[in-house]
Design an enzyme around this catalytic site. Structure first.
Site, short mmCIF file in Angstrom:
data_model
loop_
_atom_site.label_atom_id
_atom_site.label_comp_id
_atom_site.label_asym_id
_atom_site.label_seq_id
_atom_site.Cartn_x
_atom_site.Cartn_y
_atom_site.Cartn_z
N LYS A 40 -5.87 23.56 10.19
CA LYS A 40 -5.20 23.55 8.88
C LYS A 40 -5.44 24.89 8.21
O LYS A 40 -6.37 25.61 8.55
CB LYS A 40 -5.79 22.42 8.02
CG LYS A 40 -5.49 21.04 8.60
CD LYS A 40 -5.26 20.01 7.52
CE LYS A 40 -5.14 18.62 8.07
NZ LYS A 40 -3.79 18.25 8.50
N GLU A 54 -0.97 24.19 11.09
CA GLU A 54 -0.44 23.75 9.79
C GLU A 54 -0.93 24.73 8.73
O GLU A 54 -2.04 25.23 8.83
CB GLU A 54 -0.99 22.37 9.44
CG GLU A 54 -0.55 21.29 10.39
CD GLU A 54 -1.09 19.94 9.95
OE1 GLU A 54 -0.35 19.20 9.29
OE2 GLU A 54 -2.26 19.65 10.24
N HIS A 85 2.93 9.60 16.21
CA HIS A 85 4.28 10.00 15.78
C HIS A 85 4.81 11.23 16.53
O HIS A 85 6.01 11.46 16.58
CB HIS A 85 4.36 10.16 14.26
CG HIS A 85 3.80 11.44 13.74
ND1 HIS A 85 2.45 11.65 13.60
CD2 HIS A 85 4.39 12.58 13.30
CE1 HIS A 85 2.24 12.87 13.11
NE2 HIS A 85 3.41 13.45 12.92
N ARG A 134 -3.34 -7.94 -1.05
CA ARG A 134 -4.12 -8.62 -2.09
C ARG A 134 -3.63 -8.28 -3.51
O ARG A 134 -4.30 -8.62 -4.48
CB ARG A 134 -5.59 -8.32 -1.93
CG ARG A 134 -5.89 -6.85 -1.92
CD ARG A 134 -7.27 -6.57 -1.42
NE ARG A 134 -7.26 -5.25 -0.84
CZ ARG A 134 -8.12 -4.77 0.02
NH1 ARG A 134 -9.09 -5.50 0.43
NH2 ARG A 134 -8.03 -3.55 0.48
N GLY A 188 0.83 -1.22 0.00
CA GLY A 188 0.00 0.00 0.00
C GLY A 188 0.85 1.25 0.00
O GLY A 188 2.09 1.19 0.16
N HIS A 222 -2.33 13.89 19.41
CA HIS A 222 -1.08 14.67 19.51
C HIS A 222 -1.15 15.73 20.62
O HIS A 222 -0.24 15.86 21.43
CB HIS A 222 -0.77 15.39 18.19
CG HIS A 222 -0.71 14.47 16.99
ND1 HIS A 222 -0.23 13.19 17.06
CD2 HIS A 222 -1.05 14.66 15.70
CE1 HIS A 222 -0.28 12.63 15.85
NE2 HIS A 222 -0.78 13.51 15.02
C1 BG6 Z 1 -1.16 13.45 11.35
C2 BG6 Z 1 -2.47 13.98 10.88
O1 BG6 Z 1 -1.35 12.63 12.49
O2 BG6 Z 1 -0.30 14.54 11.71
C3 BG6 Z 1 -2.29 14.96 9.73
O3 BG6 Z 1 -3.29 12.90 10.46
C4 BG6 Z 1 -1.30 16.04 10.09
O4 BG6 Z 1 -3.53 15.55 9.37
C5 BG6 Z 1 -0.02 15.42 10.63
O5 BG6 Z 1 -1.03 16.80 8.91
C6 BG6 Z 1 0.91 16.50 11.17
O6 BG6 Z 1 2.13 15.91 11.51
P1 BG6 Z 1 3.44 16.79 11.58
O7 BG6 Z 1 4.49 15.84 12.07
O8 BG6 Z 1 3.69 17.31 10.20
O9 BG6 Z 1 3.15 17.91 12.53
#
Ligand code: BG6
Length: 506
Positions: free
Chosen positions: A359, A235, A197, A63, A32, A259
């Site tokens: 955003k 963002e 993350h 698949r 994917g 986050h």
């Molecule tokens: C992700 C979101 O978890 O984090 C995205 O799904 C977002 O929508 C992204 O753009 C932002 O991550 P970073 O590391 O660029 O701040």
């Protein structure tokens, strides 16, 4: 090498250098987009850095009609297209590819898991190696795949068996509980790696180090000295090609529930008794449980939701959210969220935590601002201008830095105070290039260190808190529109102004 690096001291957080034992890494959705674009190039980059053991096997399961050979070709192309890995030598790529194979199968077909099991058994030398399962598939398929793993002969009970799941972990408390129940059918909690993350970002990790490695912050880190805390995750990008995902998610689920609440819990948590995964996660969960809950009908009193309209941003015309591909032209899904939260415990009683995220805001910035109280007496001025209170700013991105904003005397004036910054920039002190947050987290799951992963009770507490916000703003059909490049709707400004404060970004 920077001075700070030369002074590296041994400490009990050893995961940076943790030993990764031989493993088989099974990727569900191995062909994917996410796997090819991100996961496999990252694994390759770890291989290049010598962070993977000599014996490892990667099996893509999916698949697509692929053989080992055609799958390897795809992986090779994705490595070439990735900007994470520079220009490796052909022999390095070839070596990496020799560890990769493909198992054709459908997620809903029991027999395909039996086939996979045979391959895993063979590749692992009859399970002599750790076996990790990575779900690189839409979250709607998580339960199906985990149930199939549970019902198959694939190894799940041994210490070396682990499962890695990326957020979203459910879409509300009820579905998170359901997902956790399914996960627990096959895996114990100490085998589950829920990946957010943000927790892999160096500066997010540094929040804890900064607080607890410097004795002069902790005495001030409470409601006696702190006026308020602000957390911004901004963002400038829109939802681009992820309209379909975003229509089901929105900003509260996408950023706030995970986050932002993770950052908040690191800022607000009590010093843990030690630094192992359990001790740190216990303290973080306590914070989430201390958040003052908001009833559905009171959501609009403590928060604002917005959606970007179309217009100019950085000199370009950008679409409104409603015009994005796969978005309902009448959608009321929030792309901006701001709220005032309270951590109702002894340390933080009375200190508001203002959070905002969205955003199509003016720029990409993730920042925590700790605003200290005004000095108790205004000694230096006889006018009515309030002093600019001292503040501490932890910038997580784009620059990784920590700054103090302090008031000093303007030279030769008799009573003029001006704000100045004392800055610490990571790049000024450390010359090594950091591994990405994602790589850091992958390395930790391969090493079996759960410190930077979200625990089941943490996920549930975060959903329990976020659920009323999600439902109220999705159901009310009343988001406020904001132009791209602004800091959200006017209501977000009014909302904080009511408290005599303003939003701050450095
Ligand atoms: C992700 C979101 O978890 O984090 C995205 O799904 C977002 O929508 C992204 O753009 C932002 O991550 P970073 O590391 O660029 O701040």
């Amino acid at each position: 090498m920077g001075e700070a690096q030369q002074q590296l001291q041994h400490c009990d957080i050893s995961s940076d250098f943790a030993h990764i034992t031989d493993f088989v890494f099974v990727i569900f959705g191995g062909a994917g987009d996410l796997s090819l674009r991100k996961l496999l190039p990252t694994l390759f980059s770890m291989h290049l850095r010598g962070n993977l053991p000599e014996n490892f096997e990667i099996i893509g399961f999916g698949r697509q009609d692929l053989t080992d050979e055609t799958y390897r070709n795809l992986v090779e192309e994705s490595i070439e297209a990735s900007d994470e890995v520079g220009t490796p030598e052909a022999s390095q790529v070839e070596n990496f590819l020799s560890h990769i194979s493909f198992s054709y199968g459908h997620f809903e077909q029991k027999e395909d898991y039996n086939q996979l099991e045979k391959l895993v058994r063979k590749k692992s030398g009859e399970y002599e190696m750790d076996v990790l399962y990575y779900l690189s598939i839409p979250s709607a398929l998580y339960e199906q795949v985990i149930s199939q793993i549970a019902d198959s002969e694939l190894p799940t009970s041994g210490e070396g068996s682990r499962i890695i799941i990326e957020k979203p972990f459910g879409k509300n408390l009820a579905t998170a509980l359901e997902l956790n129940r399914t996960v627990n059918r096959a895996f114990r909690e100490d085998q589950v790696f829920r990946m957010d993350h943000y927790l892999g970002k160096e500066t997010v990790q540094n929040i804890t180090f900064f607080r607890f490695a410097n004795s002069f912050f902790e005495p001030l880190w409470n409601n006696n000295f702190i006026d308020s805390v602000q957390i911004t995750v901004a963002e400038d990008i829109g939802v681009s090609r992820r309209g379909r995902f975003y229509e089901k998610t929105g900003v509260i689920r996408d950023i706030f529930q995970n986050h932002m609440l993770q950052i908040l819990s690191l800022i607000a948590m009590e010093p843990p008794a030690g630094f192992n995964a359990k001790q740190v996660r216990d303290e973080k969960v306590k914070v989430l449980r201390s958040l003052r809950s908001t009833a559905y009908q009171n959501v609009a009193d403590v928060s604002v939701a917005g959606q970007y309209s179309g217009g100019q941003l950085h000199g370009e015309q950008v679409k409104s959210y409603r015009e994005e591909t796969n978005v309902d032209p009448e959608s009321s899904m929030p792309t901006f969220f701001a709220a005032k939260l309270h951590v109702d415990n002894w340390r933080w009683a009375g200190v508001p935590f203002y959070v905002r995220t969205g955003k199509r805001l003016p720029r990409r910035v993730t920042e925590v601002v700790i605003r200290f109280n005004q000095p108790p007496l205004k000694l230096f001025r006889d006018d009515c201008t309030p002093l600019d209170a001292s503040r501490l700013v932890l910038t997580i991105q784009p620059e990784e830095q920590i700054s103090f904003r302090l008031g000093v005397k303007y030279p030769e004036s008799s009573n003029l105070i001006v704000p100045v910054n004392m800055d610490f920039k990571y790049s000024d002190y450390f010359d090594r290039t950091y591994v990405s947050a994602y790589e850091r987290l992958l390395r930790d799951c391969l090493a079996g260190d759960q410190s930077l992963f979200v625990r089941q009770d943490g996920v549930e507490a975060a959903w329990e808190f976020a659920d009323p916000f999600v439902s109220r703003w999705e159901e009310c059909n009343c988001v406020k529109f904001y132009p791209p490049g602004s800091w959200g709707p006017q209501e977000a400004e009014d909302f904080i102004k009511k408290d005599g404060r303003t939003w701050t970004t450095e």
